[in-house]
Design an enzyme around this catalytic site. Structure first.
Site, mmCIF file in Angstrom:
data_model
loop_
_atom_site.group_PDB
_atom_site.id
_atom_site.type_symbol
_atom_site.label_atom_id
_atom_site.label_comp_id
_atom_site.label_asym_id
_atom_site.label_seq_id
_atom_site.Cartn_x
_atom_site.Cartn_y
_atom_site.Cartn_z
ATOM 1 N N LYS A 1 29.386 25.036 -65.739
ATOM 2 C CA LYS A 1 30.628 24.315 -66.036
ATOM 3 C C LYS A 1 30.339 22.945 -66.640
ATOM 4 O O LYS A 1 31.000 22.507 -67.592
ATOM 5 C CB LYS A 1 31.462 24.178 -64.761
ATOM 6 C CG LYS A 1 32.007 25.505 -64.258
ATOM 7 C CD LYS A 1 32.549 25.400 -62.842
ATOM 8 C CE LYS A 1 32.981 26.768 -62.312
ATOM 9 N NZ LYS A 1 33.379 26.730 -60.888
ATOM 10 N N GLN B 1 34.521 23.768 -55.578
ATOM 11 C CA GLN B 1 33.660 24.941 -55.686
ATOM 12 C C GLN B 1 33.691 25.726 -54.374
ATOM 13 O O GLN B 1 33.426 25.188 -53.304
ATOM 14 C CB GLN B 1 32.223 24.512 -56.000
ATOM 15 C CG GLN B 1 31.296 25.670 -56.302
ATOM 16 C CD GLN B 1 31.660 26.384 -57.596
ATOM 17 O OE1 GLN B 1 32.010 25.769 -58.595
ATOM 18 N NE2 GLN B 1 31.596 27.712 -57.570
ATOM 19 N N ASP C 1 42.035 24.725 -61.743
ATOM 20 C CA ASP C 1 41.696 26.080 -61.310
ATOM 21 C C ASP C 1 42.940 26.955 -61.205
ATOM 22 O O ASP C 1 42.856 28.176 -61.138
ATOM 23 C CB ASP C 1 40.991 26.030 -59.942
ATOM 24 C CG ASP C 1 39.501 26.310 -60.068
ATOM 25 O OD1 ASP C 1 39.094 26.865 -61.102
ATOM 26 O OD2 ASP C 1 38.753 25.977 -59.139
#
Length: 833
Positions: free
Chosen positions: A76, A120, A145
């Protein structure tokens, strides 16, 4: 379908002709993601060309250090870097608690430089942490997200524009679209109902008009249901569960699974596969995603897309030329009730809502209850490159003891500009001292239908800034008296040991003490290396008590403190001295607070305060006393301006309150600077200068503007019939007694005699090169003939425009005309000097 398959980078399709027996085209997520990243790179570059110092920011929060998570995070960060996004890896230890993680997310939510936040998963913590609570603690506006319940809910109801779409489902949809299949009217089957993939991808397909069946572990005849699908999305978490026989000939297959299976031919002994038996399914499907290289890269690409989208929203907010300001409706009554009745009849907006409307971010606002807040100075850094608005100063002719309505005019003008002209507009006013508030003059929140609310908070303690000035001022007085006492009663060595004590066997000079040594020309940093003479010079300020100018202050009018004697306690050993109290707003510290441009500037000004002379005639400063740091600490919150609102819900910054007959009589430079940035290039900041133009406005121009480098575009000069009659020779106006008949009856001759006062004040503004708009603040006893006499005379004296105003009585009658006049004046070329 032809055996030869087409490779198309732009569509994400890959040549499968070399794969024996292939009939399905490969939907390459790697190629599609590359295409998306290239487009995002262009968008970020364009964004930076519009805002050179603006950079999209992504925070990746990780608890613990799982290696699989590290791999994803590195992926990422690399993708973000290629696009031009600053990705920050916020790595927290395994010992992190839920409370600590929530606190970190709150910090990132409030950070204006962070546009996207991802946590995460899974959380690698030694403590129990509710992962659902964590994802819901990320601000929906930064939830790139797409996992917040609000964003999930928007997907569920078909609101696909205002929030963030979840990354993996959105990547799936992009790949399906790239296949060219017609989604509307097709049969879509989703295997798996997870929160992350199955459920949201089913909703997205539904809102793209497919007929969707969601299958799960309880679904009967799973293979037969799957075989009916024109579009088959698989996210079931079992390696190669979906066989070729499950796939309808010509179907589009999207494989979201990733599983590791044994493979002796691989060096690692493992091989990654999806939930679909690829070699079987590719013989039947028209399009199929590989694993790896399919949905995975698209998930990262969509994360970047959401981050850029969030950053663009933030940039648009920065570049916005007008606020989305909600206005409060005035409840007009006849006859006009008392000021406090009017103020209490209005329900203010929540201050956080007002802050958001004028472009402030959560981290920049420190609420004091729900109706007022302090503004962090960090906003000036964020808006450093923002163009500033027009700058208008409100002053007055020489007033009567009752005041002529400068505050009322200031508030009426900004209400007209904001609520009626739809201009970004701030009022910047002083915080009133409790001396006048509890005296005959009363409060300073304006009056009638042109007020700052809540008026009780405005007129009393507000957020405690004046108390902080009082504490700092009196700390300096106490430090000075104590130093004089100790120098008179102790030896050089004893003094030095008190000033530079040994702590655990070590003596060091503080930064303030090092500055004093430098001032004395002593270039030493070891306290033990000073000679006897240097110790004496360092330790003794040798203040001459007869030259002490620093007095204590209190924020009330207490006539019995105008002369006092200090030091009468027996413990002071006869060291008495005559001194006095001033009112707090007369303190030099209040003037410093008002003139400072930032914290560092304030500290520097505090250091230079001269409190007395030594017996050698040298100035003794706050820095010499070693107290400047303590003063700054006491003022650390007072330096932040206070956000309030008018009766119509328009913004006001209230900050500092130096008197114009003692100091420079203006609200703070910091408040004006922040307001000028927040209103933007087409906005207006109306700031007030105390007393008449010959005191307040001249000090505004010669002191405040000279110090701050700001230049006013126009001046509003408030005049009244009452004051001009007094200047024409009318009887004295005495607070608390009825006005003489000369002031409540028409008297044109008396008014004419007072007009030279108005003429001189107009000339004062013109000398500074500022167009002067005269606002005649109308009272109920004024006649039309009197008002017209002032209007015509003011124009003859050189006023740019003249407006008759009735802010107090009917909620802004004439205020719109005044706003038009000010707007016109601000369009004139600046000749300020």
């Amino acid at each position: 379908m032809s055996d030869k398959l087409i490779f198309a980078t732009r569509s994400g399709l890959t040549d499968l002709s070399r794969m024996s027996g292939s009939v399905g085209q490969l939907l390459s997520g790697t190629e599609a993601a590359k295409d998306i990243r290239n487009q995002l790179t262009k968008e970020v570059a364009e964004l930076k060309s519009q805002l050179p110092n603006f950079t999209p920011g992504l925070a990746i929060v990780q608890v613990g250090g799982r290696e699989d998570s590290n791999v994803y995070i590195r992926m990422k960060i690399k993708a973000a870097s290629e696009i031009g996004i600053v990705a920050t890896h916020v790595k927290l230890p395994k010992s992190t608690t839920q409370t600590q993680l929530l606190a970190k997310l709150k910090e990132l939510n409030d950070d204006p430089y962070t546009h996207g936040i991802i946590v995460q998963m899974p959380l690698d913590s030694e403590n129990v942490i509710d992962s659902h609570l964590i994802t819901d603690s990320v601000s929906p506006d930064k939830d790139v997200d797409g996992l917040h319940t609000i964003n999930e809910g928007k997907v569920a109801i078909g609101d696909l524009e205002s929030g963030f779409l979840p990354c993996t489902p959105n990547g799936c949809m992009d790949l399906i679209k790239r296949s060219g299949v017609k989604i509307a009217g097709s049969n879509a089957v989703v295997l798996g109902r997870s929160k992350i993939v199955g459920t949201p991808v089913a909703e997205l397909l539904k809102w793209h008009h497919a007929t969707v069946t969601v299958c799960h572990s309880k679904t009967q005849n799973l293979d037969k249901v799957a075989a009916q699908a024109d579009i088959l999305v698989v996210g079931i978490g079992r390696a190669e569960m979906v066989k070729g026989s499950w796939v309808k000939p010509g179907a589009v297959v999207i494989d979201c699974g990733i599983n590791s299976i044994p493979d002796a031919t691989k060096k690692s002994g493992q091989r990654l596969v999806g939930d679909v038996a690829f070699n079987e399914a590719k013989e039947v499907a028209s399009f199929i995603t590989p694993v790896p290289g399919g949905v995975g890269p698209m998930t990262v690409a969509m994360l970047m897309k959401n981050t850029v989208m969030s950053a663009k929203k933030s940039a648009m907010r920065l570049m916005a030329t007008s606020w989305n300001l909600s206005h409060l409706t005035l409840k007009l009554e006849t006859p006009v009730p008392s000021d406090i009745h009017i103020a209490r009849s209005q329900t203010p907006k929540d201050i956080s809502a007002l802050a958001e409307e004028v472009g402030l971010y959560g981290k920049e606002v420190i609420p004091y209850g729900s109706k007022m807040a302090k503004i962090s100075l960090s906003v000036m850094k964020r808006l450093a490159n923002q163009k500033t608005g027009k700058y208008v100063v409100v002053a007055g002719i020489t007033p009567t003891p009752l005041g002529e309505g400068k505050s009322t005019t200031t508030i009426g003008l900004v209400q007209a500009l904001s609520a009626h002209k739809n201009m970004n507009s701030f009022a910047c006013v002083r915080q009133p001292s409790q001396g006048p508030t509890f005296g005959i003059k009363g409060g300073a929140a304006g009056g009638g239908y042109s007020q700052v609310i809540p008026m009780e908070d405005f007129n009393l303690h507000l957020t405690g800034d004046i108390h902080a000035v009082t504490a700092a001022n009196n700390l300096l007085a106490a430090q000075l008296e104590t130093r004089v006492f100790h120098e008179a009663t102790q030896s050089d060595t004893a003094l030095y040991n008190r000033l530079v004590p040994s702590l655990k066997g070590t003596r060091t000079f503080s930064k303030i003490q090092l500055r004093r040594l430098q001032k004395l020309g002593i270039n030493k940093t070891d306290p033990n290396s000073l000679t006897e003479d240097e110790v004496s010079r360092f330790a003794r300020l040798d203040v001459d008590p007869q030259t002490i100018t620093w007095r204590r202050v209190i924020d009330t009018s207490d006539r019995f403190l105008r002369k006092i004697t200090v030091g009468q306690s027996t413990t002071e050993q006869g060291h008495t001295r005559n001194t006095a109290f001033d009112i707090s707003v007369a303190s030099e510290i209040m003037a410093i607070l008002a003139l400072s441009t930032d914290l560092a500037d304030m500290k520097n000004r505090l250091r230079k305060i001269v409190v007395a002379l030594s017996k050698r005639g040298e100035p003794v400063t706050a820095d010499d006393l070693g107290v400047s740091g303590a003063l700054a600490i006491l003022l650390k919150d007072a330096i932040k301006p206070n956000l309030m609102q008018t009766l119509e819900g328009t913004p006001v910054l209230v900050h500092a309150g130096p008197f114009a007959n003692i100091a420079h009589g203006c609200s703070s430079v910091i408040a004006d600077l922040i307001a000028l940035k927040l209103v933007g290039e087409r906005g207006y900041v109306v700031t007030e200068a105390g007393f008449g133009s010959d005191i307040g406005m001249e000090k505004f121009c010669n002191i405040k503007c000279r110090s701050s480098k700001m230049a006013p575009n126009a001046a509003v000069l408030v005049a009244t019939v009452r004051a001009l009659k007094m200047h024409g020779g009318g009887p004295n106006v005495v607070p608390g007694t009825p006005l003489p008949k000369e002031y409540v009856e028409e008297n044109l001759d008396l008014l004419k005699k007072g007009l030279p006062n108005l003429q001189k004040h107009i000339q004062n503004g013109s000398k500074f090169g500022i167009p002067v708009v005269v606002a005649i603040n109308r009272f109920s006893s004024d006649t039309q003939a009197e008002l017209e006499l002032i209007r015509n005379s003011a124009l003859a004296f050189g006023a740019f425009k003249v407006v008759i105003c009735n802010h107090w009585a009917v909620g802004g009658a004439g205020a719109a005309d005044l706003a038009d006049a000010v707007i016109a004046a601000c369009e004139m070329p600046s000749k300020f000097k």
